[in-house]
Design an enzyme around this catalytic site. Structure first.
Site, short mmCIF file in Angstrom:
data_model
loop_
_atom_site.label_atom_id
_atom_site.label_comp_id
_atom_site.label_asym_id
_atom_site.label_seq_id
_atom_site.Cartn_x
_atom_site.Cartn_y
_atom_site.Cartn_z
N VAL A 32 19.29 91.36 42.77
CA VAL A 32 18.01 91.79 43.33
C VAL A 32 16.99 90.98 42.52
O VAL A 32 16.68 91.33 41.38
CB VAL A 32 17.80 93.31 43.18
CG1 VAL A 32 16.42 93.71 43.70
CG2 VAL A 32 18.90 94.09 43.91
N PRO A 33 16.53 89.87 43.08
CA PRO A 33 15.89 88.81 42.29
C PRO A 33 14.45 89.07 41.84
O PRO A 33 13.51 88.39 42.27
CB PRO A 33 15.98 87.60 43.22
CG PRO A 33 15.92 88.19 44.58
CD PRO A 33 16.66 89.50 44.49
N CYS A 34 14.28 90.00 40.93
CA CYS A 34 12.95 90.30 40.41
C CYS A 34 12.39 89.13 39.60
O CYS A 34 11.17 89.04 39.42
CB CYS A 34 12.97 91.58 39.59
SG CYS A 34 14.19 91.61 38.27
N HIS A 35 13.25 88.23 39.15
CA HIS A 35 12.78 87.06 38.39
C HIS A 35 11.96 86.11 39.27
O HIS A 35 11.24 85.25 38.75
CB HIS A 35 13.97 86.31 37.76
CG HIS A 35 14.94 85.78 38.73
ND1 HIS A 35 15.93 86.57 39.30
CD2 HIS A 35 15.10 84.53 39.27
CE1 HIS A 35 16.65 85.83 40.13
NE2 HIS A 35 16.17 84.60 40.13
N ARG A 36 12.01 86.28 40.58
CA ARG A 36 11.28 85.39 41.49
C ARG A 36 9.85 85.87 41.74
O ARG A 36 9.14 85.27 42.55
CB ARG A 36 12.03 85.29 42.82
CG ARG A 36 13.39 84.63 42.68
CD ARG A 36 14.13 84.54 43.98
NE ARG A 36 15.49 84.05 43.76
CZ ARG A 36 16.53 84.36 44.51
NH1 ARG A 36 16.38 85.14 45.58
NH2 ARG A 36 17.73 83.88 44.22
#
Length: 175
Positions: free
Chosen positions: A132-136
């Protein structure tokens, strides 16, 4: 019952957690909120889902966009799940902002405005990082604000994906 397993990534050790529904957690060792919602009663066991998750992570850390979904069991408030669902739609190598996610939710709910800070709170409590790409998600001004795993890991993940990173962040990293 929750199960746990470990994965050694190029960025450090990762703890995986899952139940019979799907992946419930993926945390870098020592990150903020590390295993915060891991059941006290859990068992270390290599369930089939972990083999899939580790394959996904192997592909990801080799610089490829994994082309298969991992079953998830995202546990949180309805608002958090709404934000996390949007995170899952951010394409590999692309970034967005907290403000853009706020606009999407406001539009969906028929509101004139939604707080980017509220979005930030939900993003920061994402229990399944990377997948779940919260780094984006970046600050409205393009800054690399907040990442529970640390800004260095956020930069590394974005660079791995070939995402555009503000030059000021790259210079700060090199110093």
């Amino acid at each position: 019952m929750q199960y746990i397993s470990h994965y050694q990534s190029p960025l450090g050790k990762i703890l995986l957690a899952a139940d019979d529904t799907g992946l419930t957690g993926l945390w870098f060792e020592g990150q903020k909120y590390f295993a915060l919602h891991l059941d006290k009663e859990h068992e270390e066991r290599e369930i089939p889902l972990f083999a899939d998750v580790k394959c996904w992570l192997d592909l990801y850390f080799s610089g490829k966009n994994p082309d298969f979904p991992v079953p998830l069991h995202l546990v949180g408030t309805e608002f958090q799940k709404e934000v996390w669902d949007i995170l899952c739609t951010i394409p590999y190598g692309i970034t967005t902002t907290y403000g853009e996610i706020a606009r999407q939710i406001a539009k969906k709910r028929g509101l004139n405005h939604m707080s980017a800070q509220a979005i930030g709170g939900a993003v920061s409590h994402n229990r399944v990082s990377i997948i779940v790409p919260c780094h984006r998600v970046l600050g409205t001004d393009g800054s690399l604000t907040g990442y529970a795993g640390g800004i260095e890991k956020k930069i590394s993940l974005l660079m791995l994906e070939g995402a555009e990173i503000p030059a000021s962040c790259q210079r700060a990293r090199e110093e």
